[in-house]
Design a protein around this motif. Sequence first.
Motif, mmCIF file in Angstrom:
data_model
loop_
_atom_site.group_PDB
_atom_site.id
_atom_site.type_symbol
_atom_site.label_atom_id
_atom_site.label_comp_id
_atom_site.label_asym_id
_atom_site.label_seq_id
_atom_site.Cartn_x
_atom_site.Cartn_y
_atom_site.Cartn_z
ATOM 1 N N ALA A 320 0.814 -1.219 0.000
ATOM 2 C CA ALA A 320 0.000 0.000 0.000
ATOM 3 C C ALA A 320 0.845 1.265 0.000
ATOM 4 O O ALA A 320 0.522 2.247 -0.674
ATOM 5 C CB ALA A 320 -0.922 0.005 1.214
ATOM 6 N N HIS A 321 1.934 1.285 0.782
ATOM 7 C CA HIS A 321 2.780 2.474 0.910
ATOM 8 C C HIS A 321 1.978 3.709 1.292
ATOM 9 O O HIS A 321 2.283 4.819 0.854
ATOM 10 C CB HIS A 321 3.569 2.731 -0.379
ATOM 11 N N SER A 322 0.953 3.525 2.095
ATOM 12 C CA SER A 322 0.159 4.634 2.610
ATOM 13 C C SER A 322 -0.774 4.082 3.673
ATOM 14 O O SER A 322 -1.476 3.097 3.428
ATOM 15 C CB SER A 322 -0.653 5.298 1.500
ATOM 16 N N ILE A 323 -0.769 4.698 4.839
ATOM 17 C CA ILE A 323 -1.648 4.219 5.902
ATOM 18 C C ILE A 323 -3.111 4.360 5.498
ATOM 19 O O ILE A 323 -3.948 3.531 5.868
ATOM 20 C CB ILE A 323 -1.381 4.970 7.222
ATOM 21 N N TYR A 324 -3.425 5.374 4.719
ATOM 22 C CA TYR A 324 -4.810 5.627 4.335
ATOM 23 C C TYR A 324 -5.301 4.619 3.302
ATOM 24 O O TYR A 324 -6.382 4.037 3.450
ATOM 25 C CB TYR A 324 -4.950 7.055 3.797
ATOM 26 N N PHE A 325 -4.525 4.396 2.256
ATOM 27 C CA PHE A 325 -4.928 3.431 1.248
ATOM 28 C C PHE A 325 -4.813 2.000 1.761
ATOM 29 O O PHE A 325 -5.533 1.113 1.284
ATOM 30 C CB PHE A 325 -4.094 3.623 -0.021
ATOM 31 N N GLU A 326 -3.924 1.775 2.722
ATOM 32 C CA GLU A 326 -3.823 0.459 3.333
ATOM 33 C C GLU A 326 -5.123 0.108 4.058
ATOM 34 O O GLU A 326 -5.685 -0.972 3.877
ATOM 35 C CB GLU A 326 -2.647 0.416 4.316
ATOM 36 N N VAL A 327 -5.613 1.045 4.880
ATOM 37 C CA VAL A 327 -6.860 0.807 5.606
ATOM 38 C C VAL A 327 -8.040 0.767 4.642
ATOM 39 O O VAL A 327 -8.941 -0.061 4.785
ATOM 40 C CB VAL A 327 -7.074 1.900 6.680
ATOM 41 N N LEU A 328 -8.038 1.637 3.641
ATOM 42 C CA LEU A 328 -9.126 1.664 2.670
ATOM 43 C C LEU A 328 -9.228 0.337 1.930
ATOM 44 O O LEU A 328 -10.328 -0.234 1.804
ATOM 45 C CB LEU A 328 -8.906 2.804 1.670
ATOM 46 N N GLY A 329 -8.101 -0.159 1.431
ATOM 47 C CA GLY A 329 -8.127 -1.405 0.670
ATOM 48 C C GLY A 329 -8.468 -2.611 1.523
ATOM 49 O O GLY A 329 -9.144 -3.538 1.063
ATOM 50 N N GLU A 330 -8.022 -2.600 2.774
ATOM 51 C CA GLU A 330 -8.206 -3.783 3.617
ATOM 52 C C GLU A 330 -9.500 -3.767 4.424
ATOM 53 O O GLU A 330 -10.014 -4.834 4.773
ATOM 54 C CB GLU A 330 -7.008 -3.923 4.562
ATOM 55 N N HIS A 331 -10.030 -2.560 4.712
ATOM 56 C CA HIS A 331 -11.218 -2.498 5.574
ATOM 57 C C HIS A 331 -12.338 -1.626 5.012
ATOM 58 O O HIS A 331 -13.298 -1.337 5.724
ATOM 59 C CB HIS A 331 -10.815 -1.998 6.964
ATOM 60 N N GLY A 332 -12.222 -1.214 3.771
ATOM 61 C CA GLY A 332 -13.295 -0.493 3.126
ATOM 62 C C GLY A 332 -13.432 0.951 3.586
ATOM 63 O O GLY A 332 -12.688 1.431 4.437
ATOM 64 N N PHE A 333 -14.408 1.632 3.012
ATOM 65 C CA PHE A 333 -14.641 3.033 3.359
ATOM 66 C C PHE A 333 -15.079 3.172 4.812
ATOM 67 O O PHE A 333 -14.727 4.150 5.480
ATOM 68 C CB PHE A 333 -15.700 3.637 2.433
ATOM 69 N N ALA A 334 -15.833 2.211 5.305
ATOM 70 C CA ALA A 334 -16.268 2.252 6.704
ATOM 71 C C ALA A 334 -15.078 2.143 7.643
ATOM 72 O O ALA A 334 -14.979 2.876 8.641
ATOM 73 C CB ALA A 334 -17.270 1.136 6.976
ATOM 74 N N GLY A 335 -14.166 1.238 7.331
ATOM 75 C CA GLY A 335 -12.971 1.087 8.161
ATOM 76 C C GLY A 335 -12.104 2.327 8.138
ATOM 77 O O GLY A 335 -11.556 2.740 9.174
ATOM 78 N N LEU A 336 -11.959 2.943 6.963
ATOM 79 C CA LEU A 336 -11.162 4.166 6.861
ATOM 80 C C LEU A 336 -11.799 5.290 7.668
ATOM 81 O O LEU A 336 -11.091 6.066 8.327
ATOM 82 C CB LEU A 336 -11.032 4.580 5.397
ATOM 83 N N PHE A 337 -13.119 5.386 7.641
ATOM 84 C CA PHE A 337 -13.805 6.415 8.416
ATOM 85 C C PHE A 337 -13.532 6.249 9.906
ATOM 86 O O PHE A 337 -13.239 7.225 10.615
ATOM 87 C CB PHE A 337 -15.311 6.358 8.139
ATOM 88 N N ILE A 338 -13.612 5.020 10.405
ATOM 89 C CA ILE A 338 -13.354 4.764 11.830
ATOM 90 C C ILE A 338 -11.910 5.113 12.167
ATOM 91 O O ILE A 338 -11.622 5.722 13.208
ATOM 92 C CB ILE A 338 -13.648 3.290 12.172
ATOM 93 N N TYR A 339 -10.993 4.743 11.285
ATOM 94 C CA TYR A 339 -9.564 4.999 11.488
ATOM 95 C C TYR A 339 -9.285 6.498 11.568
ATOM 96 O O TYR A 339 -8.555 6.966 12.457
ATOM 97 C CB TYR A 339 -8.792 4.357 10.342
#
Length: 435
Positions: A320-339
């Motif tokens: 991913a090379h990005s904490i944001y895209f890593e969470v987005l790809g692995e946990h979806g938009f909902a996961g990114l929102f929580i993060y």
Amino acid sequence: MPIRDIVVTLAVLALLPLILRRPWIGILAWSWIGYMNPHRLAYGFAREAPFAMLIGATTLVAMLFMKEKIRFPWSRETIVLLLFVLWMCLTTVFSLQQEYSLLQLEKVVKIQVMTFITMILMLYRERLNLLVWVIVLSLGFYGVKGGIFTLMTGGGYHVMGPLGSFIGGNNELGLALIMILPLMRYLQLQRERKWQRNLFTLAMALTVIAILGTQSRGALVGLAVMAVVLIVKSRRRFTLLLLAALMVPVALTVMPESWFERMHTIQEYEEDQSAQGRINAWHFAVNLAQDRPLVGGGFEAFHWRNFRHYAPDPNDVKDAHSIYFEVLGEHGFAGLFIYLLLGFFAWRSATWVIRNTREREDLLWARDLAAMIQVSLAGYASAGAFLGLAYFDLYYHLIAMVVILRFLVRQQLQAAAEADSGAAAPAVSGRAARP
């Protein structure tokens, strides 16, 4: 038998009886093992020994028998963090890479369990300061060592962390060093003796050089952002301004031409193969999240099998090379929102601490720590945009520190308010009793 292995093993074994008597020491020991990774500096049996698991298990057992009352600082951060953990468990159920995902979930849950235990056991100012000391000394070791190495080699080699650890790569180490620089500054502000403050200045300067020596472009961006926020948030800014002024000529004279050429590619990302690989991975994360918006692909979603379906270039498989895209790809938009919500709440709580301690000299330490945690969070948020360390222990330890800090400040402010009201009551009743 290697000496290093024996020394590290004896040190860990010597800590276990202390942990059984005082479980909070287990948090310090776990942090030392987790951040410094002294066993990774050994060459024999200790290198793969499960020291962190041993310390964590001992801490849990000690908590069952400790006499100290267990208090948990419930807050919006702890609730959101718990929600994030539960969400990661849910996304693992629907993971595209079940076998690998379960292994990663196990690692992440262990980190989060120790994060919650930190909030329980470190609810005292002295313990919180000791935790800061352990983290700074553990990671600062690589900052000072890396700075000296960069000066001695003329910046000709990458500064790396201990192999097999969270900070083994140059990018990861650069991010970790950015995050501890503000904590170094906090400890420096608490020192009264000049020679101690000077030692911290030297350590901070060497750590900056080590960050440059990692030759990480993401770390350079994070360092620039963090430095600006550090100067804005810190007291006694003259030392920092002087240090920053000295770092510019050092970079110009110490770092080789190859370093400047590498850093210059930040502006020419269209022609840089590595940057294009990251952009391809980011497009992959967005496409995957759009197809699975709630649960994403689960842990370890950045796999070549998934790249065939979601990446613009399926043959250019990158992390991913990005904490944001890593969470987005692995946990979806909902996961990114929580993060993101977790980080936002932590920042706001640190702001609350700063605002409510502004007129209190006895809480100056809390104001300094809250401000420096904000600087660390800014460094993590900026450098993390180009580095994939979404589950790095230190970020969650910073969250725990904010929760503890707000709890302690609120407790002290309430005690002061009760004392003031108690002192005012007799005076009022005394005036009313006079004829």
